[in-house]
Write a protein that holds these residues in place. Structure first.
Motif, short mmCIF file in Angstrom:
data_model
loop_
_atom_site.label_atom_id
_atom_site.label_comp_id
_atom_site.label_asym_id
_atom_site.label_seq_id
_atom_site.Cartn_x
_atom_site.Cartn_y
_atom_site.Cartn_z
N ILE A 1 46.09 14.21 -17.11
CA ILE A 1 45.47 13.06 -17.76
C ILE A 1 46.47 11.93 -17.94
N SER A 2 47.72 12.26 -18.23
CA SER A 2 48.75 11.21 -18.35
C SER A 2 48.86 10.42 -17.04
N TYR A 3 48.85 11.14 -15.92
CA TYR A 3 48.94 10.46 -14.63
C TYR A 3 47.71 9.59 -14.38
N PHE A 4 46.54 10.07 -14.75
CA PHE A 4 45.34 9.24 -14.62
C PHE A 4 45.47 7.97 -15.45
N LEU A 5 45.89 8.12 -16.68
CA LEU A 5 45.97 6.96 -17.57
C LEU A 5 46.97 5.93 -17.07
N ILE A 6 48.13 6.36 -16.63
CA ILE A 6 49.13 5.39 -16.15
C ILE A 6 48.66 4.73 -14.86
N SER A 7 47.96 5.47 -14.00
CA SER A 7 47.47 4.84 -12.77
C SER A 7 46.38 3.81 -13.06
N GLY A 8 45.55 4.09 -14.05
CA GLY A 8 44.52 3.12 -14.44
C GLY A 8 45.13 1.86 -15.04
N SER A 9 46.14 2.04 -15.85
CA SER A 9 46.82 0.90 -16.44
C SER A 9 47.51 0.05 -15.37
N ALA A 10 48.18 0.70 -14.45
CA ALA A 10 48.86 -0.02 -13.38
C ALA A 10 47.87 -0.76 -12.49
N ALA A 11 46.74 -0.14 -12.19
CA ALA A 11 45.72 -0.81 -11.38
C ALA A 11 45.19 -2.05 -12.09
N GLY A 12 44.95 -1.93 -13.38
CA GLY A 12 44.46 -3.09 -14.15
C GLY A 12 45.47 -4.22 -14.20
N TYR A 13 46.73 -3.89 -14.46
CA TYR A 13 47.77 -4.92 -14.48
C TYR A 13 47.91 -5.60 -13.12
N SER B 1 40.82 -16.44 -20.12
CA SER B 1 40.39 -15.46 -21.13
C SER B 1 39.96 -14.14 -20.47
N PHE B 2 39.38 -14.22 -19.29
CA PHE B 2 38.96 -13.03 -18.57
C PHE B 2 40.16 -12.13 -18.27
N PHE B 3 41.19 -12.71 -17.70
CA PHE B 3 42.36 -11.92 -17.34
C PHE B 3 43.19 -11.54 -18.56
N ALA B 4 43.15 -12.35 -19.60
CA ALA B 4 43.86 -11.99 -20.84
C ALA B 4 43.23 -10.74 -21.47
N LYS B 5 41.90 -10.67 -21.49
CA LYS B 5 41.22 -9.48 -22.03
C LYS B 5 41.48 -8.25 -21.16
N ALA B 6 41.46 -8.43 -19.85
CA ALA B 6 41.73 -7.31 -18.95
C ALA B 6 43.16 -6.82 -19.13
N ASN B 7 44.11 -7.73 -19.29
CA ASN B 7 45.50 -7.33 -19.52
C ASN B 7 45.65 -6.62 -20.86
#
Length: 169
Positions: A104-116, A135-141
Motif C-alpha cells: 500500500i505504501s508503494y501504491f500511495l507514493i506512486s499515486g502522489s508522484a503521478a498527481g504531481y 486553482s485547478f492545479f493548486a487543488k490537485a497539488n
C-alpha cells in the motif's frame, strides 16, 4: 511503584495513531481531488477541466481509494488489538501487516508522484496556451501533497510492523 506501559502497548498505540493520521490524510485528499474542477474563459467560450479528464488524476484517486479501504480495515484491526491485546488474525496478522503496509505504501507514493507530475506538466502546457487553470492545479497539488503525507504515515507504520515480524515469524 511507577508502572510504565510495555513497549508492545506503546508500539500498538503508535501504529493506531499512524493509521488514524493516514486515514485523515487520505480522506481529505479524496475529497479535495473529487471536487477539483476549473474553468477558464477563452475567445471560444469557457473551457472546463475536471479530475476525470486527466488519467493521472484518475490513477491518483484509485490509489487513494485502495489505500483508504486498506487503512480502514487496518484501523479496525488496530483498535481491536489495542483494546483487547489480541491479534485478529493471530500470528499470520504480522506477515499480513508487513506485506500489506509495504504494498500500500508503494501504491500511495506512486499515486502522489503521478498527481504531481501531471499537475506540473499540464500546468506548464496550459499556461503556454494562456489557460492557466491555477486553482485547478493548486487543488490537485494539494491533494497529491496530502497523499504524500498519507504515504509517509503508512511507511512509518510499516517500519513498526516490520519490528514485530521477526519476533513472531
Amino acid at each position: 511503584m511507577d508502572s510504565a506501559p510495555s513497549s508492545s502497548t506503546v508500539s500498538r498505540t503508535v501504529i493506531l495513531l499512524l493509521r488514524v493520521l493516514t486515514f485523515v490524510f487520505l480522506l481529505i485528499a479524496l475529497i479535495l481531488i473529487a471536487v477539483t474542477k476549473g474553468t477558464e474563459d477563452t475567445t471560444d467560450g469557457p473551457v472546463e477541466a475536471k479530475f476525470t479528464d486527466i488519467h493521472a488524476y484518475r490513477y491518483m484517486i484509485s490509489t487513494i481509494i485502495i489505500g483508504f479501504v486498506y487503512n480502514l480495515m487496518q484501523m479496525v484491526f488496530s483498535i481491536i488489538n489495542v483494546v483487547s491485546g489480541k491479534r485478529v488474525c493471530g500470528d499470520f496478522g504480522y506477515v499480513f501487516d508487513f506485506f500489506g503496509d509495504k504494498i500500500i505504501s508503494y501504491f500511495l507514493i506512486s499515486g502522489s508522484a503521478a498527481g504531481y507530475g501531471a499537475s506540473e506538466d499540464l500546468h506548464t502546457f496550459f499556461k503556454a496556451q494562456d489557460l492557466p487553470f491555477n486553482s485547478f492545479f493548486a487543488k490537485a497539488n494539494a491533494s497529491a501533497s496530502l497523499l504524500l503525507l498519507g504515504f509517509l504515515c503508512n511507511a512509518i507504520a510499516s517500519i513498526f510492523t516490520s519490528f514485530a515480524l521477526p519476533k513472531k515469524a
